[in-house]
Design a protein around this motif. Structure first.
Motif, PDB file in Angstrom:
ATOM      1  N   UNK D 208     -73.275  65.473  68.038  1.00 43.51           N
ATOM      2  CA  UNK D 208     -72.040  64.801  67.654  1.00 43.51           C
ATOM      3  C   UNK D 208     -71.448  65.451  66.403  1.00 43.51           C
ATOM      4  N   UNK D 209     -72.307  65.984  65.552  1.00 45.15           N
ATOM      5  CA  UNK D 209     -71.803  66.656  64.342  1.00 45.15           C
ATOM      6  C   UNK D 209     -70.995  67.899  64.723  1.00 45.15           C
ATOM      7  N   UNK D 210     -71.503  68.662  65.695  1.00 45.02           N
ATOM      8  CA  UNK D 210     -70.781  69.864  66.127  1.00 45.02           C
ATOM      9  C   UNK D 210     -69.463  69.486  66.776  1.00 45.02           C
ATOM     10  N   UNK D 211     -69.487  68.384  67.506  1.00 47.05           N
ATOM     11  CA  UNK D 211     -68.257  67.915  68.159  1.00 47.05           C
ATOM     12  C   UNK D 211     -67.192  67.559  67.115  1.00 47.05           C
ATOM     13  N   UNK D 212     -67.618  66.824  66.110  1.00 47.30           N
ATOM     14  CA  UNK D 212     -66.670  66.412  65.067  1.00 47.30           C
ATOM     15  C   UNK D 212     -66.130  67.631  64.321  1.00 47.30           C
ATOM     16  N   UNK D 213     -66.998  68.583  64.104  1.00 49.03           N
ATOM     17  CA  UNK D 213     -66.571  69.819  63.429  1.00 49.03           C
ATOM     18  C   UNK D 213     -65.503  70.539  64.261  1.00 49.03           C
ATOM     19  N   UNK D 214     -65.707  70.543  65.577  1.00 50.86           N
ATOM     20  CA  UNK D 214     -64.740  71.186  66.453  1.00 50.86           C
ATOM     21  C   UNK D 214     -63.402  70.447  66.446  1.00 50.86           C
ATOM     22  N   UNK D 215     -63.474  69.113  66.458  1.00 53.11           N
ATOM     23  CA  UNK D 215     -62.247  68.315  66.388  1.00 53.11           C
ATOM     24  C   UNK D 215     -61.461  68.688  65.129  1.00 53.11           C
ATOM     25  N   UNK D 224     -53.091  70.581  65.823  1.00 53.99           N
ATOM     26  CA  UNK D 224     -52.993  69.596  66.902  1.00 53.99           C
ATOM     27  C   UNK D 224     -53.284  68.192  66.390  1.00 53.99           C
ATOM     28  N   UNK D 225     -52.501  67.253  66.883  1.00 53.31           N
ATOM     29  CA  UNK D 225     -52.742  65.878  66.477  1.00 53.31           C
ATOM     30  C   UNK D 225     -53.577  65.132  67.513  1.00 53.31           C
ATOM     31  N   UNK D 226     -53.616  65.646  68.733  1.00 56.95           N
ATOM     32  CA  UNK D 226     -54.418  64.979  69.764  1.00 56.95           C
ATOM     33  C   UNK D 226     -55.578  65.868  70.182  1.00 56.95           C
ATOM     34  N   UNK D 227     -56.619  65.240  70.663  1.00 56.78           N
ATOM     35  CA  UNK D 227     -57.821  65.977  71.086  1.00 56.78           C
ATOM     36  C   UNK D 227     -58.378  65.241  72.289  1.00 56.78           C
ATOM     37  N   UNK D 228     -58.442  65.949  73.406  1.00 61.42           N
ATOM     38  CA  UNK D 228     -58.877  65.324  74.651  1.00 61.42           C
ATOM     39  C   UNK D 228     -60.146  66.008  75.153  1.00 61.42           C
ATOM     40  N   UNK D 229     -61.151  65.183  75.444  1.00 64.52           N
ATOM     41  CA  UNK D 229     -62.438  65.685  75.932  1.00 64.52           C
ATOM     42  C   UNK D 229     -62.645  65.325  77.396  1.00 64.52           C
ATOM     43  N   UNK D 322     -66.018  83.602  84.507  1.00 62.61           N
ATOM     44  CA  UNK D 322     -64.737  83.989  83.905  1.00 62.61           C
ATOM     45  C   UNK D 322     -63.949  82.749  83.459  1.00 62.61           C
ATOM     46  N   UNK D 323     -64.022  81.691  84.256  1.00 56.96           N
ATOM     47  CA  UNK D 323     -63.328  80.459  83.850  1.00 56.96           C
ATOM     48  C   UNK D 323     -63.974  79.877  82.599  1.00 56.96           C
ATOM     49  N   UNK D 324     -65.300  79.886  82.560  1.00 56.71           N
ATOM     50  CA  UNK D 324     -65.994  79.372  81.371  1.00 56.71           C
ATOM     51  C   UNK D 324     -65.615  80.215  80.152  1.00 56.71           C
ATOM     52  N   UNK D 325     -65.599  81.515  80.338  1.00 54.80           N
ATOM     53  CA  UNK D 325     -65.221  82.429  79.259  1.00 54.80           C
ATOM     54  C   UNK D 325     -63.813  82.115  78.745  1.00 54.80           C
ATOM     55  N   UNK D 326     -62.880  81.960  79.682  1.00 54.20           N
ATOM     56  CA  UNK D 326     -61.487  81.699  79.286  1.00 54.20           C
ATOM     57  C   UNK D 326     -61.389  80.387  78.508  1.00 54.20           C
ATOM     58  N   UNK D 327     -61.964  79.341  79.083  1.00 52.75           N
ATOM     59  CA  UNK D 327     -61.803  78.028  78.465  1.00 52.75           C
ATOM     60  C   UNK D 327     -62.588  77.926  77.160  1.00 52.75           C
ATOM     61  N   UNK D 328     -63.816  78.427  77.203  1.00 52.02           N
ATOM     62  CA  UNK D 328     -64.725  78.203  76.076  1.00 52.02           C
ATOM     63  C   UNK D 328     -64.497  79.204  74.950  1.00 52.02           C
ATOM     64  N   UNK D 335     -61.699  80.608  63.910  1.00 52.92           N
ATOM     65  CA  UNK D 335     -61.480  80.295  62.502  1.00 52.92           C
ATOM     66  C   UNK D 335     -60.437  81.230  61.919  1.00 52.92           C
ATOM     67  N   UNK D 336     -59.603  80.699  61.070  1.00 56.29           N
ATOM     68  CA  UNK D 336     -58.490  81.479  60.533  1.00 56.29           C
ATOM     69  C   UNK D 336     -58.979  82.712  59.770  1.00 56.29           C
ATOM     70  N   UNK D 337     -59.995  82.496  58.954  1.00 58.41           N
ATOM     71  CA  UNK D 337     -60.457  83.598  58.106  1.00 58.41           C
ATOM     72  C   UNK D 337     -61.536  84.434  58.800  1.00 58.41           C
ATOM     73  N   UNK D 338     -61.202  84.917  59.980  1.00 61.99           N
ATOM     74  CA  UNK D 338     -62.133  85.771  60.695  1.00 61.99           C
ATOM     75  C   UNK D 338     -63.330  84.997  61.206  1.00 61.99           C
ATOM     76  N   UNK D 339     -64.077  85.604  62.065  1.00 63.10           N
ATOM     77  CA  UNK D 339     -65.239  84.952  62.645  1.00 63.10           C
ATOM     78  C   UNK D 339     -66.003  86.057  63.345  1.00 63.10           C
ATOM     79  N   UNK D 340     -66.682  86.868  62.544  1.00 62.83           N
ATOM     80  CA  UNK D 340     -67.279  88.127  63.013  1.00 62.83           C
ATOM     81  C   UNK D 340     -68.121  87.930  64.266  1.00 62.83           C
ATOM     82  N   UNK D 341     -69.015  86.989  64.187  1.00 58.01           N
ATOM     83  CA  UNK D 341     -69.949  86.810  65.295  1.00 58.01           C
ATOM     84  C   UNK D 341     -69.213  86.520  66.590  1.00 58.01           C
ATOM     85  N   UNK D 342     -68.272  85.590  66.495  1.00 55.01           N
ATOM     86  CA  UNK D 342     -67.527  85.222  67.689  1.00 55.01           C
ATOM     87  C   UNK D 342     -66.688  86.375  68.219  1.00 55.01           C
ATOM     88  N   UNK D 343     -65.990  87.073  67.318  1.00 58.65           N
ATOM     89  CA  UNK D 343     -65.099  88.115  67.824  1.00 58.65           C
ATOM     90  C   UNK D 343     -65.892  89.243  68.485  1.00 58.65           C
TER      91      UNK D 343
END
Lengths: 352, 352, 352, 352
Positions: D208-215, D224-229, D322-328, D335-343
């Motif tokens: 739940x902590x990771x979820x809140x962080x993502x929100x 975004x003002x809305x968040x739909x799961x 490919x769908x999982x890749x696109x969506x996820x 993150x605005x200030x780069x995100x080396x691992x992810x990129x």
């Protein structure tokens, strides 16, 4: 280096609008953001490209547009784009805006325009198939096709209700003057008794006498009281209105027409179109990053595939022969007292 | 005595089918069961009454039919019912089946038929207004009207999507050749820019020049790029197809037609029609139990009201003047540089 | 003088959003334009009024928003508005913006807020009933109610399909914790076998034993294999999920729950809500022009009626007794072997 | 001889019903008629097979059923079919009815039942994949999947309307406890911000902590003002209701749940399901005519393909990477200030 060096792309929607164009635009912009590219959108298709009517787009601009038909950057037909002057003007605008790659979301006319532009501009051009007609080679489905079929099916379902209540003949005219994809799929989806499609008409035009004979056969063999026809536009002189009048005047068959027209382009895009648009929009950006040009982003058998742009309109895309076989043969009532010739043709060995 | 002594009723659906007829039939049968009456349904309207094509109905037969359009006992138009011979034959069949009261679900033509029958049969006759046209005096709404409006609105929403995308003029032809109820309500519900209705045409026919002037005014004053018209059938020579061609040929205004036709009679009935059908069907049985005859079961201002059958087609039912005022005056763009004459007419004291 | 002298109005949408709020906003803005008034919209309801988060609106801003749910000026709940400090701050902002009249689109909470504000501000306040709950006295229907019913009905239709296929019991939980309007109408519209509404529960709470007995009776008397319940929220401890588990655990009745939640607030507004919103929005402006204040714009029996704001929440608005009678009595299966007590109660003389 | 000699087939629908089962049944019956076979339908799935609850079907019985969900021959779960006694009884009934081939329309449970039956009966058995879960190997899509996705998407669109209006977090619980196909596709189709699927949860359960962080990240990066799961059932203890309560209690995030439940099985089948059902139903008959047994009729990359029945549940069918890749990845805000691992992970070379 893992990716071709590009920094800024342009995007436009062109030709007749198709449900899902917004979803494709969203995918293009989100993918561009993901891969670190800037996006400039030209409004009103090639017309905006000529007039430098451009607006930068970021993720926030496209977040919740995928549920709407139409296109937030507007579309237009632009016959004047065929001239060299126009293409040069477009190239100039692209260059002045530092565009590395242009994503064109549209149909075959838009892709021809893109090919024409390529003779005057040396940036990359990627096509995304956005047309309800599904008449582009290189992709199993085009964006908008599923929605158009769904809308036509919905109309046909409604017609069936009243046709059954009143024991009547109906004609629903659908889009697709050159290709019968919408006609075939909406016929199958609705269980219509007859489809009059360009491909079938080219092969052997239906006479009104043969049509009336079929109506009678369906009634006799199946005991059906209603008979619903799907007519692709431009496949009968005067369209559904004229055919209905003819059936009533010449054969005393009460018959009512229905002309769907542009309804088929609106409404909330079907799930299939939204998901397809996501895949094709993202793949378009990935193709640009891979240095590709003059290709269309498509899906074939669940795989993303790039097809040279000219192939998309030069290579013929036939109707699925198995669907035609099922609708035209298997689901068609055979004469009660045997029908040797037909049953031979329909033997199981004959099935693809 | 708490209730008139009747034991067996008949029911039929007649004329053009309307969404909600099944729900009305269900209500009639369930109410009959509740009050201890037997039900016999004649199939195909008056045609079945003439041919004694009848089937008994109990609750189980009608339980889950309210979500479907059409009518499970079928409907038909029956011009031959106007003769005395036909009415006598019908009376004979009703008598032979021991029918005390006949419930006719249909429109004005069906009610005229019922009145005609009453000269030859002395059982009770109760009308239930089932027609998409909403043109019967004595009830705020007829069964099927809400669904037809909803379907037309849905089509108009779809047209708006593409009209906005392509900056275009569209004409959607809706049902209602004598009465503009569907036209007015679907215009208001969709925010269409123009409605061409029988009532307005009778008052002052629209010229194509005035129409084009209005298109230009809307564009200029409101900055609108799309313009959507609702055209009631039979209000323009050649209908929407001809008007679109005329606008394009004479005024170079690209314009596309759309002909909804019988789509407006199908689909799942709107909630309003289902609930109205429940009320009117039950009230019809209660009227029969109260010994009433030759009346229509209606709702006026949330109250069940019985109206003499002939009144339903002889007394004119006007469009709601307030809705016309809102759509035609209040929502219409006024000229930017004042418009004295119009504002006088529109002063708030003038509002009902 | 034909009209009260006002020049500028403010508008806000407040509380839970309701489908048709956009249509009401559009009507307010178009009517204001028509009558020569300026419009300022406060965003996020009273919150925006407190923070002076305002934006001017003209016709072009609202032209094609009536087909969308939600509200383009956003809504919010604002518990802090109940304090005098808040009301004073709001009054100050209204005054600084030269607002003559404030139009509040919302439900009873929003109207209480408006009344509270009136103690601190002497401008005019007009309420427009925007809530799916339909629980405001003074109008036959509130904006959003028809759409919520339509969505619940649509869900219930879907449930019926699977319930019939699997011979099962289902519970669909709908909104309306204080008032059963959505529950009653969606039950009638869908032909559900049972409704558990606040009004009925307050009168005589349903026991699970009585419920099971009814399920058995429906099955036995009507031969029904499926049984669908509509449960208003907060009418069973733990809601639909708990009730389903209880039926399965205690009575071995396989039962599935479905919790519609906020789905009932979304989607394209029903035609009835859009047309109602047009009427009420325009009438709100006309009331302001007539110098009225602290009234709600409503429709009663097809007539526009103004009701003092406090009446709208202080006077009880009962369910239509005829609808309850029809659903609960007439459509309910009676015991096969007579049921003296019930039939007495149901005698036709007893019907309103 | 061109075809295997068979004369009479049986058909049943089994397990949870799926939209399109009627269309598949129609295709089976029409194809049987076309190829000169008789059809016997067992009602209520294997239960009817055990009780010899059978009814012959001809074309007229199935003509206009394809537009309805559910199954006219009813379905059921039948745990007792697993015993040898049951299979023997079923074999006896098939034999007594002179059945050459049995067509089973259902999901993996139904196919296991079919395989079990094959040990006691030597007729042919052909499976037709009818389940909304899309969790059968051997076909790109199962009948019912497209409709379920469409319904979930429609609900999610409605939720977005209100989420945007109120700036809120929402959780929509969808079907698919073992497989996330519905969850993934409805997420992509609706543009939901988050999906919680069995496949992803098995890999790395969401805290739940990771979820809140993502929100918070979505709000910050995208504004975004809305968040739909989208939450697949059984992927959170207590489901959507519990997760919503947790977010509100522990993190003061106002959050509303919505539990679609069996709504996903109803409504009018999507065009894709109807067309797929036509293809698979016809192909099932053709497989029977070719002498095949214990195979499933499927479509892979637009081609009809037969897969051994046990493979359909034994071989894992993964989500489209490919769908999982696109969506996820691609559509997820970085993150605005780069995100080396992810990129690094997201580099274009990494795309399949």
């Amino acid at each position: 280096m893992s990716a071709h060096e590009i920094k800024k792309i342009a995007v436009l929607t062109s030709g007749g609008d198709a449900p899902g164009m917004n979803a494709a635009l969203r995918a293009v912009v989100l993918a561009a953001e993901h891969y670190g590219l800037q996006v400039l959108a030209f409004r009103h298709g090639y017309k905006g490209l000529l007039e430098n009517d451009a607006v930068p787009l970021v993720a926030q601009d496209v977040l919740h547009i995928l549920q709407y038909s139409g296109t937030i950057i507007k579309s237009a037909r632009c016959p004047e784009f065929k001239t060299d002057e126009a293409a040069k003007k477009a190239a100039e605008n692209l260059q002045n805006n530092d565009i590395d790659a242009l994503v064109v979301i549209g149909g075959d006319g838009s892709f021809r325009g893109a090919e024409h532009l390529s003779h005057h501009w040396n940036g990359q051009i990627i096509g995304v198939p956005g047309t309800i007609d599904n008449d582009l080679y290189g992709t199993d489905a085009t964006i908008g096709f599923a929605t158009a079929v769904s809308i036509a099916m919905d109309a046909l379902d409604k017609i069936r209700d009243t046709a059954e209540a009143m024991d009547r003949v109906f004609i629903v005219e659908v889009m697709g003057r050159e290709a019968g994809f919408i006609g075939l799929s909406s016929t199958m989806a609705s269980g219509a008794e007859r489809m009059i499609l360009p491909e079938l008409q080219r092969e052997k035009p239906l006479t009104i006498a043969a049509l009336v004979k079929h109506i009678e056969r369906v009634k006799k063999v199946r005991g059906e009281s209603s008979y619903v026809m799907v007519l692709s536009e431009h496949q009968w002189p005067g369209g559904a209105v004229a055919l209905a009048e003819q059936l009533e005047a010449e054969y005393h068959l009460p018959c009512r027409p229905c002309l769907l027209g542009h309804i088929q382009r609106g409404g909330s895009p079907a799930a299939a179109d939204r998901i397809l648009a996501a895949q094709l929009g993202v793949y378009a950006i990935e193709l640009a990053l891979q240095g590709e040009t003059l290709v269309m982003s498509g899906i074939q058998g669940n795989k993303a595939v790039a097809t040279p742009l000219p192939d998309t309109w030069q290579i013929d895309k036939p109707l699925d022969p198995n669907l035609v076989h099922i609708q035209h043969r298997v689901f068609n009532p055979v004469k009660k007292n045997g029908d040797a010739e037909l049953s031979a043709k329909n033997s199981v060995t004959n099935v693809a």
